[in-house]
Write a protein that holds these residues in place. Structure first.
Motif, PDB file in Angstrom:
ATOM      1  N   LYS A  75       0.844  -1.197   0.000  1.00  0.00           N
ATOM      2  CA  LYS A  75       0.000   0.000   0.000  1.00  0.00           C
ATOM      3  C   LYS A  75       0.876   1.243   0.000  1.00  0.00           C
ATOM      4  N   SER A  76       0.380   2.275  -0.640  1.00  0.00           N
ATOM      5  CA  SER A  76       1.111   3.543  -0.629  1.00  0.00           C
ATOM      6  C   SER A  76       0.771   4.301   0.657  1.00  0.00           C
ATOM      7  N   ASP A  77       1.456   5.379   0.900  1.00  0.00           N
ATOM      8  CA  ASP A  77       1.224   6.182   2.106  1.00  0.00           C
ATOM      9  C   ASP A  77      -0.138   6.863   2.088  1.00  0.00           C
ATOM     10  N   ASN A  78      -0.754   6.977   0.910  1.00  0.00           N
ATOM     11  CA  ASN A  78      -2.034   7.669   0.794  1.00  0.00           C
ATOM     12  C   ASN A  78      -3.238   6.767   1.050  1.00  0.00           C
ATOM     13  N   VAL A  79      -3.019   5.479   1.233  1.00  0.00           N
ATOM     14  CA  VAL A  79      -4.128   4.545   1.424  1.00  0.00           C
ATOM     15  C   VAL A  79      -4.601   4.586   2.872  1.00  0.00           C
ATOM     16  N   GLN A  80      -5.920   4.719   3.029  1.00  0.00           N
ATOM     17  CA  GLN A  80      -6.528   4.679   4.358  1.00  0.00           C
ATOM     18  C   GLN A  80      -7.448   3.463   4.396  1.00  0.00           C
ATOM     19  N   MET A  81      -7.078   2.458   5.187  1.00  0.00           N
ATOM     20  CA  MET A  81      -7.838   1.214   5.261  1.00  0.00           C
ATOM     21  C   MET A  81      -9.183   1.470   5.933  1.00  0.00           C
ATOM     22  N   GLU A  82     -10.259   1.073   5.263  1.00  0.00           N
ATOM     23  CA  GLU A  82     -11.612   1.234   5.789  1.00  0.00           C
ATOM     24  C   GLU A  82     -12.115  -0.049   6.438  1.00  0.00           C
TER      25      GLU A  82
END
Length: 143
Positions: A75-82
């Motif tokens: 995952k990149s740093d911009n991914v926010q796991m929901e």
């Protein structure tokens, strides 16, 4: 053709599934089916999302061990796991195989997240007809 040796193994497997992530020292169990198909014994393991390179199959004497590891997707740093429900980590299953199975000729296929092992049944374990001889010489044994 499988021999169960531990009556609490299934309870341990279910408990591990509920607790989540498996580690190398405490791997989680994987779901499996086992059945006879003609002259083969078939064992199928569910391993969705696991690459074939991350699966290890080992047979020592009559103990079959299957280990696999499912790693998180990069995952990149911009991914926010929901939401994260897919189990990650190490999975393992050990099965004691009967002496009537030919562990020297196991075939393994991996397709659509299912690892399928085909284990031939030895010739000595297959049903066969016994011929009855005629005119056998009968003798009484005295002792």
């Amino acid at each position: 053709m499988l021999m169960r040796t531990d009556p609490f193994r299934e309870l341990d497997r279910l408990a591990q599934q509920l607790t989540g992530k498996g580690t190398w020292s405490q791997p989680a169990a994987m779901a499996m089916d086992a059945y006879r198909d003609g002259d083969e014994y078939v064992v199928a393991f569910d391993l969705p999302g696991v690459s074939a390179e991350a699966i290890d199959i080992d047979v020592e004497r009559n103990m079959l061990t299957v280990r696999a590891e499912r790693r998180p997707v990069a995952k990149s740093d911009n991914v926010q796991m929901e939401l994260s429900e897919r189990p990650l980590g190490v999975f393992s299953r050990q099965i004691v195989l009967a002496d009537t199975l030919d562990t020297e000729h196991i075939k393994a296929d991996y397709d659509a997240g299912v690892l399928t092992l085909r284990i031939p049944i030895t010739e000595r374990a297959k049903p066969r007809k016994i011929a009855i001889g005629e005119g056998t010489d009968r003798r009484e044994i005295s002792g």
